[in-house]
Design a protein around this motif. Sequence first.
Motif, PDB file in Angstrom:
ATOM      1  N   ILE A  84      -7.083  16.824  18.716  1.00  0.00           N
ATOM      2  CA  ILE A  84      -8.349  16.873  17.974  1.00  0.00           C
ATOM      3  C   ILE A  84      -8.094  16.634  16.483  1.00  0.00           C
ATOM      4  CG2 ILE A  84     -10.277  18.361  17.316  1.00  0.00           C
ATOM      5  CD1 ILE A  84      -9.993  19.729  20.039  1.00  0.00           C
ATOM      6  N   CYS A 102      -7.227  12.891  15.787  1.00  0.00           N
ATOM      7  CA  CYS A 102      -8.440  12.062  15.890  1.00  0.00           C
ATOM      8  C   CYS A 102      -9.350  12.272  14.686  1.00  0.00           C
ATOM      9  CB  CYS A 102      -9.189  12.380  17.176  1.00  0.00           C
ATOM     10  SG  CYS A 102      -8.359  11.806  18.663  1.00  0.00           S
ATOM     11  N   TYR A 108     -10.242   9.367  12.098  1.00  0.00           N
ATOM     12  CA  TYR A 108     -11.669   9.022  12.040  1.00  0.00           C
ATOM     13  C   TYR A 108     -12.189   9.115  10.610  1.00  0.00           C
ATOM     14  CZ  TYR A 108     -16.626   9.041  13.326  1.00  0.00           C
ATOM     15  OH  TYR A 108     -17.955   8.746  13.438  1.00  0.00           O
ATOM     16  N   GLN A 166     -14.890   3.401  14.825  1.00  0.00           N
ATOM     17  CA  GLN A 166     -15.126   4.815  15.105  1.00  0.00           C
ATOM     18  C   GLN A 166     -15.162   5.084  16.611  1.00  0.00           C
ATOM     19  OE1 GLN A 166     -18.780   5.225  12.923  1.00  0.00           O
ATOM     20  NE2 GLN A 166     -17.768   6.049  11.108  1.00  0.00           N
ATOM     21  N   ILE A 175     -12.635   7.604  18.877  1.00  0.00           N
ATOM     22  CA  ILE A 175     -13.184   8.671  19.711  1.00  0.00           C
ATOM     23  C   ILE A 175     -12.791   8.468  21.174  1.00  0.00           C
ATOM     24  CG2 ILE A 175     -15.346   9.605  20.621  1.00  0.00           C
ATOM     25  CD1 ILE A 175     -16.581   9.196  17.887  1.00  0.00           C
ATOM     26  N   LEU A 218     -10.549  11.051  23.453  1.00  0.00           N
ATOM     27  CA  LEU A 218     -11.092  11.611  24.697  1.00  0.00           C
ATOM     28  C   LEU A 218     -10.183  11.283  25.877  1.00  0.00           C
ATOM     29  CD1 LEU A 218     -13.423  13.040  26.147  1.00  0.00           C
ATOM     30  CD2 LEU A 218     -14.575  10.820  26.318  1.00  0.00           C
ATOM     31  N   ILE A 247     -15.415  18.740  24.179  1.00  0.00           N
ATOM     32  CA  ILE A 247     -14.946  17.609  23.388  1.00  0.00           C
ATOM     33  C   ILE A 247     -16.074  16.624  23.118  1.00  0.00           C
ATOM     34  CG2 ILE A 247     -14.219  15.931  25.131  1.00  0.00           C
ATOM     35  CD1 ILE A 247     -12.138  17.094  22.121  1.00  0.00           C
ATOM     36  N   TYR A 281     -17.405  15.675  19.548  1.00  0.00           N
ATOM     37  CA  TYR A 281     -17.368  14.313  19.053  1.00  0.00           C
ATOM     38  C   TYR A 281     -18.747  13.803  18.628  1.00  0.00           C
ATOM     39  CZ  TYR A 281     -12.494  13.376  20.166  1.00  0.00           C
ATOM     40  OH  TYR A 281     -11.128  13.374  20.182  1.00  0.00           O
ATOM     41  N   THR A 282     -19.776  14.389  19.204  1.00  0.00           N
ATOM     42  CA  THR A 282     -21.123  13.976  18.790  1.00  0.00           C
ATOM     43  C   THR A 282     -21.361  14.251  17.309  1.00  0.00           C
ATOM     44  OG1 THR A 282     -22.013  14.247  21.029  1.00  0.00           O
ATOM     45  CG2 THR A 282     -23.589  14.270  19.185  1.00  0.00           C
ATOM     46  N   LEU A 320     -19.017  14.802  15.183  1.00  0.00           N
ATOM     47  CA  LEU A 320     -17.978  14.066  14.472  1.00  0.00           C
ATOM     48  C   LEU A 320     -18.407  12.621  14.266  1.00  0.00           C
ATOM     49  CD1 LEU A 320     -15.160  14.022  13.240  1.00  0.00           C
ATOM     50  CD2 LEU A 320     -14.249  13.438  15.494  1.00  0.00           C
ATOM     51  N   ASN A 321     -19.014  12.036  15.288  1.00  0.00           N
ATOM     52  CA  ASN A 321     -19.536  10.680  15.165  1.00  0.00           C
ATOM     53  C   ASN A 321     -20.631  10.624  14.105  1.00  0.00           C
ATOM     54  OD1 ASN A 321     -19.820   7.987  15.673  1.00  0.00           O
ATOM     55  ND2 ASN A 321     -21.022   8.239  17.547  1.00  0.00           N
TER      56      ASN A 321
END
Length: 649
Positions: free
Chosen positions: A224, A227, A231, A308, A312, A316, A344, A348-349, A351-352
């Motif tokens: 994590i 990433c 990112y 991006q 991700i 994952l 996760i 990531y949502t 994070l995105n």
Amino acid sequence: MASKSSKRRVKQNALGSETEQAPFTLTVEKKQLRDDHVEVPYRSAWQDFRRKVGLLVPYMWPRGSLLLQGLVILCVGLLGLERVINVFVPIYNRNIVNQLSAMESWRNLAITVCVYVLLKFLQGGGAGTSGFVSNLRSFLWTYVQQYTSRVVQVRLFAHLHALSLRWHLGRRTGDVLRSIDRGTSSVNNLLSYIVFSILPTIADIVIAIIYFVTYFSAWFGLIIFICMVLYLTLTIIITEWRTKYRRNMNAQDNNAKSKAVDSLLNFETVKYYNSESFEVRRFEDAILKYQASEWKTNASLALLNQIQNLIIGLGLLAGSLLCAYYVTVDQFQVGDYVLFGTYIIQLYTPLNWFGTYYRMIQSAFVDMESMFDLLTEEKEVKDDVTAGDLLFTEGRIDFKNVCFSYTAGNEVLSDISFTVIPGQTVALVGPSGSGKSTIIRLLFRFYDVQGGYILIDGQDISKVKQNSLRSYIGVVPQDTVLFNDNIRENIRYGRISASDQEVEEAAMAADIHEKILSLADGYDTEVGERGLKLSGGEKQRVAIARTILKSPRIILLDEATSALDSQTERNIQVSLSMVCANHTTLVVAHRLSTIVNSDQILVLHDGRIAEQGRHEELLAIGGLYSAMWLKQQQSQESEEQPLEPQKSG
């Protein structure tokens, strides 16, 4: 999902967010946009970050309102509750899978499912659907957001009105309006992004790393963390690179809107020269340049979104393979794999969206740059710290060795000295550019003198408050601009508290009452933008009525009857003489016949007083005034002489 939404938001931000000028306005400002090319030098949107945040801080905390302060605290509390819910949703999802695998009792399973559904209701249904807590927070924050928007707009509006005449003569109205619109919305967006998006996302990431290291293994926390670093690093680098495209797109947008505003404001000139097609082509060319910049902005955004998504996806994949391996060797349960997948994806949502919000914050800073430039624009004419109200007693005006220039090395007034006795009418005459209107502007403190001083009743006007000074002065300008309202409200602007009867009495004194009544809507007649529905003479009479209604102690007439016919001019001269009686009056005149009864006439030439005296005295001298009088008399006689019919051949 995030990439499409971010594209849509960026596009929405891009699309949504003169009178007679003095010599200095011929100089092109560096900030103004060129017609053919808009050159935007690159600089990071985070440059002067502390200064920008310092300007935002006063709007973050609604001072003076305990209710709004309580709402801010409540919204922050709901934000913390969301973080807690985000931790427990994957845990209860894991528990459901484990209980199903272990064939536990229906009662325990039902309780777990109900708690999970309740948490999902509070959190949201996924796919961008906001939950109960988020919706409640957004609703409550609306009041705070409206407060911020109102304070920003009011402060900026007040600041623009406080800027000098020099700045307003050089401004581009369309550019200013676009900067205000985008800047105001950017302030609201920036506060929301930082408080409710960036900080919560960072908190979610930190909590996730701690949770996986504690309850799974350090490998999951490392995945994590790697990433996240990749990112954020690539997002910042690419976003900084594409900043120049965003800034150039804004500049081209301003340029297109400015051309449209200028063209519409000067529609009569366009028609006089049959240039409609030229204006349309020029506007279309500006739009094409904007769209070219917009394409570069969107193309670079698409590249960023793909990078991006790749980071991700790889994170994952690595985490899922590791978790699946631990399940096959019986170190994890099946529910643990479900927990990892749920957590996760849930992590990531945001994070995105972190990348999206970073771009939005960076774009907000870009959009706010023009607004910050407006807010930091220095006031040329400022009230002294110790300034007090003007103590008006008689209305004596003294100019003592006054010097002034609009631009360095081009002196407009040089060593001007004269006195206006209380109740006197003093006329200023002379050729164009001799400094007549400049004297009016200096007395009204549109500018401050650069040498000498101006006194009213013995008080230096640069040492008194501008509002106090201007409350005693009434001005009828040469070029009258009216508000896009009805005639009654335009006259009432002279004194907002005036009654309808007082408005009509002022119109009678200005010899426009009967004309207004002859209109279909009377005093409710709309005058159009800048008063274009009225003739030049009608606009000037409205301005005279407005000044009469103000009932000032000092009256400044800047060629107040220049746009009137001879008969109307004679009528208004009678009204003005009654209004100016026992008032200190300064008149800028072009027609010398209107000022023959003045107590004193000053003849200006090249910024100096060349002659001074009454009408008869100046004629007897046989100088500049006498020559001007003779020329105007000859011109008037030639205009009044009828044309003789031509003899037929």
